[in-house]
Design a protein around this motif. Structure first.
Motif, mmCIF file in Angstrom:
data_model
loop_
_atom_site.group_PDB
_atom_site.id
_atom_site.type_symbol
_atom_site.label_atom_id
_atom_site.label_comp_id
_atom_site.label_asym_id
_atom_site.label_seq_id
_atom_site.Cartn_x
_atom_site.Cartn_y
_atom_site.Cartn_z
ATOM 1 N N VAL A 221 57.505 118.376 -41.067
ATOM 2 C CA VAL A 221 56.233 118.690 -41.721
ATOM 3 C C VAL A 221 55.061 118.163 -40.902
ATOM 4 O O VAL A 221 55.187 117.160 -40.179
ATOM 5 C CB VAL A 221 56.187 118.075 -43.138
ATOM 6 C CG1 VAL A 221 57.261 118.686 -44.014
ATOM 7 C CG2 VAL A 221 56.351 116.563 -43.097
ATOM 8 N N MET A 233 61.651 115.169 -42.057
ATOM 9 C CA MET A 233 62.074 114.714 -43.380
ATOM 10 C C MET A 233 63.595 114.747 -43.423
ATOM 11 O O MET A 233 64.208 115.780 -43.111
ATOM 12 C CB MET A 233 61.491 115.593 -44.485
ATOM 13 C CG MET A 233 59.988 115.546 -44.593
ATOM 14 S SD MET A 233 59.366 116.263 -46.153
ATOM 15 C CE MET A 233 59.954 117.948 -46.049
ATOM 16 N N VAL A 255 62.673 123.160 -50.329
ATOM 17 C CA VAL A 255 62.048 121.908 -49.910
ATOM 18 C C VAL A 255 60.623 121.887 -50.446
ATOM 19 O O VAL A 255 59.876 122.859 -50.278
ATOM 20 C CB VAL A 255 62.052 121.768 -48.378
ATOM 21 C CG1 VAL A 255 61.285 120.519 -47.954
ATOM 22 C CG2 VAL A 255 63.481 121.710 -47.854
ATOM 23 N N LYS A 256 60.256 120.789 -51.109
ATOM 24 C CA LYS A 256 58.937 120.689 -51.709
ATOM 25 C C LYS A 256 58.229 119.445 -51.195
ATOM 26 O O LYS A 256 58.797 118.351 -51.187
ATOM 27 C CB LYS A 256 59.055 120.633 -53.240
ATOM 28 C CG LYS A 256 59.712 121.871 -53.851
ATOM 29 C CD LYS A 256 59.811 121.761 -55.367
ATOM 30 C CE LYS A 256 60.467 122.992 -55.973
ATOM 31 N NZ LYS A 256 60.563 122.896 -57.455
ATOM 32 N N TYR A 257 56.969 119.638 -50.737
ATOM 33 C CA TYR A 257 56.147 118.517 -50.293
ATOM 34 C C TYR A 257 54.695 118.964 -50.289
ATOM 35 O O TYR A 257 54.394 120.168 -50.322
ATOM 36 C CB TYR A 257 56.551 118.037 -48.895
ATOM 37 C CG TYR A 257 56.414 119.095 -47.822
ATOM 38 C CD1 TYR A 257 55.272 119.187 -47.038
ATOM 39 C CD2 TYR A 257 57.451 119.998 -47.584
ATOM 40 C CE1 TYR A 257 55.142 120.150 -46.060
ATOM 41 C CE2 TYR A 257 57.341 120.966 -46.611
ATOM 42 C CZ TYR A 257 56.187 121.050 -45.849
ATOM 43 O OH TYR A 257 56.069 122.008 -44.886
ATOM 44 N N THR A 258 53.793 118.014 -50.284
ATOM 45 C CA THR A 258 52.368 118.301 -50.217
ATOM 46 C C THR A 258 51.936 118.285 -48.760
ATOM 47 O O THR A 258 52.162 117.307 -48.042
ATOM 48 C CB THR A 258 51.556 117.257 -51.000
ATOM 49 O OG1 THR A 258 51.977 117.283 -52.362
ATOM 50 C CG2 THR A 258 50.067 117.561 -50.936
ATOM 51 N N THR A 259 51.368 119.369 -48.291
ATOM 52 C CA THR A 259 50.965 119.459 -46.896
ATOM 53 C C THR A 259 49.451 119.463 -46.778
ATOM 54 O O THR A 259 48.763 120.048 -47.614
ATOM 55 C CB THR A 259 51.560 120.730 -46.250
ATOM 56 O OG1 THR A 259 51.248 120.726 -44.856
ATOM 57 C CG2 THR A 259 51.030 121.999 -46.894
ATOM 58 N N VAL A 261 50.922 115.970 -44.769
ATOM 59 C CA VAL A 261 51.233 114.594 -45.133
ATOM 60 C C VAL A 261 50.293 113.680 -44.353
ATOM 61 O O VAL A 261 50.155 113.806 -43.134
ATOM 62 C CB VAL A 261 52.701 114.263 -44.816
ATOM 63 C CG1 VAL A 261 52.998 112.810 -45.136
ATOM 64 C CG2 VAL A 261 53.631 115.187 -45.587
ATOM 65 N N THR A 270 59.108 108.050 -48.995
ATOM 66 C CA THR A 270 59.407 109.338 -49.612
ATOM 67 C C THR A 270 58.254 110.295 -49.347
ATOM 68 O O THR A 270 57.097 110.004 -49.671
ATOM 69 C CB THR A 270 59.629 109.184 -51.125
ATOM 70 O OG1 THR A 270 60.733 108.302 -51.343
ATOM 71 C CG2 THR A 270 59.929 110.522 -51.775
ATOM 72 N N GLY A 272 58.832 113.960 -49.733
ATOM 73 C CA GLY A 272 59.107 115.240 -50.379
ATOM 74 C C GLY A 272 60.432 115.189 -51.113
ATOM 75 O O GLY A 272 61.047 114.122 -51.244
ATOM 76 N N ASP A 287 65.523 112.975 -52.961
ATOM 77 C CA ASP A 287 64.328 112.601 -52.209
ATOM 78 C C ASP A 287 64.516 112.874 -50.725
ATOM 79 O O ASP A 287 65.621 112.737 -50.173
ATOM 80 C CB ASP A 287 64.011 111.119 -52.403
ATOM 81 C CG ASP A 287 63.428 110.814 -53.773
ATOM 82 O OD1 ASP A 287 62.920 111.754 -54.431
ATOM 83 O OD2 ASP A 287 63.482 109.642 -54.191
#
Length: 322
Positions: A221, A233, A255-259, A261, A270, A272, A287
Motif C-alpha cells: 500500500v 502488509m 483487503v481493506k485499508y484506508t489509503t 497510510v 496494524t 488493514g 489483521d
C-alpha cells in the motif's frame, strides 16, 4: 514441573469413602493404597475412575473443592465461557455445567498443550486392583471409537441421567485433526455410532486450506509522507481455514485499508485487514500488519513527496512501479 508421573500418592480415606458405594465408574482404589501419578491419570482416562479424579485433585490442590476453583480459573483463561465446575469428576451437581462448545475448546487445548500426556487417551486397557476372588481388575477403554474409526486417538466418554451419553473425541488423518463433541444420546452404542458417522462426514466433506503463510505479503500500500513510497502488509500468523467443498468454491478474499497510510509506521503496526467471505453469516477477518518500518519525511522533502503523491500515487522522493 512441580509433580512427576513417577511421584507416589497415598489414597485418602475421604476419597475412598466418597466413591466406594457411589455406583459410579471406578479405578477401584483402596484406602491407603500407594499409587503413582501416572497410574491415576490412566485410571481417569481409561477406566473413567471417579475415585482417581478425587485423589489427583487432592494431590494437586489439597481438596477437591480447591481444585474445582482452579478448574474455573483455567476455564476462564482458555475461553470456556459457559462452564462452571464444582468437582473434578463431572459427577452431577446443580451448580456444575459445561457446553459442547466449551468441551471442544478443552479438547483442542489438551491435544495442543499436552502431547506427552495426550497419548494415554489411546490406551485400550488399564489394569489396577484386585477383585474379591483375587484376580486382577482389567478395564477396557470406554471410548470404543479406538480401533473403529481410522485415526481416532481420544478422548473421553461421559454419562449422567440429565445429560445422557456423551463423547468428546478426536481423530487425525494425513496431517488433519478433527475434534467432535456429542451429547444427549440414549445409549453407549448410540454415542459411538453417531460420533463415527460425524467424524467420517467431516473427513469426507471438509478440507483444510492454507491461504497465507506467516509473514507473507498480502498487499502493498502507498505511504503518505514516508521515506519509502509503499509498505508491504503481511499476516503475522498463517491463515488456515477448514472449509466445506461448497464454501471453498464460493470463497472471496478482500483487503481493506484506508489509503494512503500515513507515516511514520512501525513494523508490526496494524494497517488493514483481510476479509474472507465463505458464505457464513460473518466474514472471517485477520489483521494485516506493516512488514517494515517507514520513517516520516521532514523538511523540504515533504513538499516534493506531496507533489509526487498527487502525480504518481506515491509520496516517496521517486515514483515507484511496485
Amino acid at each position: 514441573g512441580k509433580i512427576n508421573l513417577s511421584d507416589k500418592v497415598q489414597v485418602s480415606d475421604t476419597a475412598w469413602k466418597k466413591w466406594y458405594r457411589s455406583g459410579g465408574s471406578l479405578m477401584y482404589l483402596q484406602p491407603k493404597d500407594i499409587v503413582t501419578v501416572e497410574q491415576l491419570i490412566k485410571g481417569v482416562i481409561v477406566s473413567s475412575g471417579n475415585d482417581a479424579c478425587t485423589v489427583l485433585a487432592e494431590t494437586l490442590a489439597g481438596t477437591e473443592a480447591g481444585f474445582a476453583d482452579w478448574m474455573n480459573e483455567m476455564a476462564e483463561q482458555i475461553g470456556m465461557d459457559n462452564s462452571h465446575f464444582t468437582n473434578a469428576s463431572g459427577w452431577p451437581d446443580p451448580d456444575q455445567f459445561v457446553t459442547a462448545r466449551d468441551l471442544g475448546i478443552l479438547v483442542r487445548r489438551t491435544v495442543e498443550d499436552f502431547p506427552q500426556l495426550y497419548r494415554y487417551y489411546a490406551d485400550r486397557r488399564f489394569t489396577y486392583g484386585k477383585s474379591p476372588n483375587g484376580t486382577d481388575i482389567s478395564q477396557p477403554n470406554r471410548n470404543r471409537l479406538l480401533g473403529r474409526v481410522d485415526g481416532a486417538d481420544g478422548l473421553k466418554t461421559g454419562h449422567t441421567e440429565s445429560a445422557g451419553f456423551g463423547l468428546a473425541s478426536s481423530a487425525a488423518r494425513d496431517g488433519r485433526r478433527l475434534v467432535l463433541v456429542v451429547n444427549g444420546l440414549k445409549s453407549d452404542s448410540g454415542r459411538i455410532e453417531e460420533s463415527a458417522r460425524l467424524l467420517e462426514y467431516g473427513f469426507r466433506n471438509f478440507d483444510t486450506y492454507k491461504l497465507f503463510d506467516a509473514g507473507e505479503i498480502v498487499e502493498t500500500v502507498p505511504i503518505w509522507l514516508g521515506q519509502k513510497g509503499k509498505v508491504p502488509m503481511v499476516v503475522s500468523d498463517p491463515v488456515i481455514l477448514t472449509l466445506s467443498r461448497q464454501e471453498r468454491r464460493g470463497l472471496e478474499v478482500k483487503v481493506k485499508y484506508t489509503t494512503p497510510v500515513a507515516a511514520p509506521i512501525k513494523a508490526g503496526d496494524t494497517v488493514g485487514v483481510v476479509s474472507i467471505d465463505v458464505g457464513r453469516e460473518e466474514p472471517i477477518v485477520h489483521d494485516l500488519i506493516a512488514g517494515q518500518s517507514v520513517e516520516k519525511l521532514t523538511g523540504t522533502g515533504r513538499i516534493k513527496a506531496a507533489f509526487d503523491y498527487f502525480i504518481w500515487g506515491s509520496s516517496a522522493s521517486t515514483p515507484t512501479s511496485e
